[in-house]
Design a protein around this motif. Structure first.
Motif, mmCIF file in Angstrom:
data_model
loop_
_atom_site.group_PDB
_atom_site.id
_atom_site.type_symbol
_atom_site.label_atom_id
_atom_site.label_comp_id
_atom_site.label_asym_id
_atom_site.label_seq_id
_atom_site.Cartn_x
_atom_site.Cartn_y
_atom_site.Cartn_z
ATOM 1 N N PRO A 14 -2.629 42.535 -22.115
ATOM 2 C CA PRO A 14 -3.137 43.524 -23.075
ATOM 3 C C PRO A 14 -2.038 44.496 -23.486
ATOM 4 O O PRO A 14 -1.249 44.951 -22.635
ATOM 5 C CB PRO A 14 -4.242 44.229 -22.289
ATOM 6 C CG PRO A 14 -4.714 43.193 -21.314
ATOM 7 C CD PRO A 14 -3.484 42.441 -20.917
ATOM 8 N N GLY A 15 -1.992 44.785 -24.783
ATOM 9 C CA GLY A 15 -0.944 45.634 -25.320
ATOM 10 C C GLY A 15 0.293 44.887 -25.753
ATOM 11 O O GLY A 15 1.178 45.470 -26.395
ATOM 12 N N GLY A 16 0.366 43.617 -25.431
ATOM 13 C CA GLY A 16 1.532 42.810 -25.771
ATOM 14 C C GLY A 16 1.482 42.269 -27.189
ATOM 15 O O GLY A 16 0.578 42.591 -27.968
ATOM 16 N N SER A 17 2.489 41.455 -27.510
ATOM 17 C CA SER A 17 2.634 40.918 -28.862
ATOM 18 C C SER A 17 2.866 39.416 -28.820
ATOM 19 O O SER A 17 3.408 38.874 -27.854
ATOM 20 C CB SER A 17 3.826 41.571 -29.576
ATOM 21 O OG SER A 17 3.650 42.961 -29.708
ATOM 22 N N LEU A 18 2.444 38.760 -29.892
ATOM 23 C CA LEU A 18 2.728 37.353 -30.126
ATOM 24 C C LEU A 18 2.958 37.161 -31.613
ATOM 25 O O LEU A 18 2.405 37.899 -32.430
ATOM 26 C CB LEU A 18 1.577 36.457 -29.689
ATOM 27 C CG LEU A 18 1.384 36.151 -28.210
ATOM 28 C CD1 LEU A 18 0.096 35.354 -28.009
ATOM 29 C CD2 LEU A 18 2.571 35.387 -27.644
ATOM 30 N N ARG A 19 3.743 36.136 -31.949
ATOM 31 C CA ARG A 19 3.932 35.778 -33.343
ATOM 32 C C ARG A 19 3.558 34.317 -33.529
ATOM 33 O O ARG A 19 4.155 33.426 -32.914
ATOM 34 C CB ARG A 19 5.386 35.994 -33.773
ATOM 35 C CG ARG A 19 5.598 35.839 -35.273
ATOM 36 C CD ARG A 19 7.049 35.817 -35.621
ATOM 37 N NE ARG A 19 7.277 35.982 -37.049
ATOM 38 C CZ ARG A 19 8.285 35.427 -37.707
ATOM 39 N NH1 ARG A 19 9.151 34.670 -37.061
ATOM 40 N NH2 ARG A 19 8.441 35.632 -38.997
ATOM 41 N N LEU A 20 2.559 34.082 -34.368
ATOM 42 C CA LEU A 20 2.147 32.726 -34.691
ATOM 43 C C LEU A 20 2.839 32.256 -35.970
ATOM 44 O O LEU A 20 3.069 33.047 -36.878
ATOM 45 C CB LEU A 20 0.637 32.660 -34.889
ATOM 46 C CG LEU A 20 -0.248 33.182 -33.757
ATOM 47 C CD1 LEU A 20 -1.720 32.984 -34.106
ATOM 48 C CD2 LEU A 20 0.087 32.507 -32.449
ATOM 49 N N SER A 21 3.146 30.973 -35.985
ATOM 50 C CA SER A 21 3.720 30.355 -37.174
ATOM 51 C C SER A 21 2.900 29.133 -37.548
ATOM 52 O O SER A 21 2.320 28.487 -36.679
ATOM 53 C CB SER A 21 5.168 29.921 -36.920
ATOM 54 O OG SER A 21 5.988 31.010 -36.590
ATOM 55 N N CYS A 22 2.873 28.826 -38.824
ATOM 56 C CA CYS A 22 2.179 27.636 -39.302
ATOM 57 C C CYS A 22 2.970 27.049 -40.456
ATOM 58 O O CYS A 22 3.173 27.710 -41.472
ATOM 59 C CB CYS A 22 0.773 27.989 -39.749
ATOM 60 S SG CYS A 22 -0.096 26.628 -40.561
ATOM 61 N N ALA A 23 3.420 25.820 -40.270
ATOM 62 C CA ALA A 23 4.210 25.146 -41.285
ATOM 63 C C ALA A 23 3.405 24.015 -41.903
ATOM 64 O O ALA A 23 2.855 23.165 -41.182
ATOM 65 C CB ALA A 23 5.496 24.603 -40.675
ATOM 66 N N VAL A 63 -8.448 43.896 -37.055
ATOM 67 C CA VAL A 63 -7.018 43.710 -36.814
ATOM 68 C C VAL A 63 -6.153 44.647 -37.657
ATOM 69 O O VAL A 63 -4.936 44.664 -37.506
ATOM 70 C CB VAL A 63 -6.559 42.256 -37.050
ATOM 71 C CG1 VAL A 63 -7.334 41.301 -36.151
ATOM 72 C CG2 VAL A 63 -6.669 41.858 -38.508
ATOM 73 N N LYS A 64 -6.759 45.424 -38.521
ATOM 74 C CA LYS A 64 -5.975 46.317 -39.378
ATOM 75 C C LYS A 64 -5.137 47.280 -38.543
ATOM 76 O O LYS A 64 -5.624 47.889 -37.599
ATOM 77 C CB LYS A 64 -6.906 47.102 -40.309
ATOM 78 C CG LYS A 64 -7.413 46.289 -41.486
ATOM 79 C CD LYS A 64 -8.296 47.129 -42.398
ATOM 80 C CE LYS A 64 -8.782 46.295 -43.578
ATOM 81 N NZ LYS A 64 -9.706 47.062 -44.459
ATOM 82 N N GLY A 65 -3.870 47.372 -38.911
ATOM 83 C CA GLY A 65 -2.954 48.246 -38.190
ATOM 84 C C GLY A 65 -2.312 47.595 -36.979
ATOM 85 O O GLY A 65 -1.371 48.161 -36.395
ATOM 86 N N ARG A 66 -2.786 46.412 -36.582
ATOM 87 C CA ARG A 66 -2.220 45.719 -35.415
ATOM 88 C C ARG A 66 -1.555 44.393 -35.790
ATOM 89 O O ARG A 66 -0.545 44.025 -35.202
ATOM 90 C CB ARG A 66 -3.321 45.454 -34.382
ATOM 91 C CG ARG A 66 -4.007 46.697 -33.860
ATOM 92 C CD ARG A 66 -4.921 46.372 -32.687
ATOM 93 N NE ARG A 66 -6.007 45.461 -33.051
ATOM 94 C CZ ARG A 66 -6.263 44.308 -32.432
ATOM 95 N NH1 ARG A 66 -5.515 43.922 -31.423
ATOM 96 N NH2 ARG A 66 -7.283 43.550 -32.818
ATOM 97 N N MET A 82 1.198 39.628 -34.215
ATOM 98 C CA MET A 82 0.066 40.273 -33.545
ATOM 99 C C MET A 82 0.607 41.257 -32.514
ATOM 100 O O MET A 82 1.285 40.855 -31.564
ATOM 101 C CB MET A 82 -0.813 39.218 -32.867
ATOM 102 C CG MET A 82 -1.322 38.155 -33.825
ATOM 103 S SD MET A 82 -2.493 37.003 -33.053
ATOM 104 C CE MET A 82 -1.428 36.204 -31.867
ATOM 105 N N ASN A 83 0.330 42.525 -32.727
ATOM 106 C CA ASN A 83 0.755 43.582 -31.804
ATOM 107 C C ASN A 83 -0.467 44.253 -31.191
ATOM 108 O O ASN A 83 -1.592 44.110 -31.680
ATOM 109 C CB ASN A 83 1.593 44.622 -32.558
ATOM 110 C CG ASN A 83 2.862 44.046 -33.138
ATOM 111 O OD1 ASN A 83 3.454 43.111 -32.590
ATOM 112 N ND2 ASN A 83 3.283 44.587 -34.271
ATOM 113 N N SER A 84 -0.233 44.997 -30.122
ATOM 114 C CA SER A 84 -1.319 45.740 -29.456
ATOM 115 C C SER A 84 -2.515 44.843 -29.182
ATOM 116 O O SER A 84 -3.666 45.204 -29.472
ATOM 117 C CB SER A 84 -1.743 46.946 -30.308
ATOM 118 O OG SER A 84 -0.635 47.800 -30.553
#
Length: 121
Positions: A14-23, A63-66, A82-84
């Protein structure tokens, strides 16, 4: 034949971040809207964020702001930063793209296979 392949999911605290990609790949002629949806166990699939080919974005209130959606039109790729992250963000995240292919002028929605995001300590 068109494919959308997601990557970047995983386990995060919780509080961490991830970045998703889609090609997207295959016999693509053009792509208009692209988006991210998610589906948690026992719940319906819901829109997380979408982006037009010109960069106009739309976000679900939760998800607004995150979260931030972006795309690279030259690479047929859409991203979701994706943050927070919260435990309630746990779900399978699906990429969606509205496309014309080389075989048809009709726009159809195509989906990726989904990537699991788990937010837990």
């Amino acid at each position: 034949q068109v494919q959308l392949v997601e990557s970047g999911g995983g386990l995060v605290q919780p509080g961490g971040s991830l970045r998703l990609s889609c090609a997207a790949s295959g016999s693509i002629f053009s792509i208009t809207d692209m988006g991210w949806y998610r589906q948690a166990p026992g719940k319906e699939r819901e829109l997380v964020a979408s982006i037009t080919s010109r960069g106009r974005t739309n976000y679900a209130d939760f998800v607004k702001g995150r979260f931030t959606i972006s795309r690279d039109n030259a690479k047929y790729t859409v991203y979701l930063q994706m943050n927070s992250l919260k435990p309630e963000d746990t779900a399978v995240y699906y990429c969606q793209g509205r496309m014309q292919t080389m075989q048809t002028i009709v726009f159809n929605d195509y989906w990726g296979q989904g990537t699991q995001v788990t937010v837990s300590s």
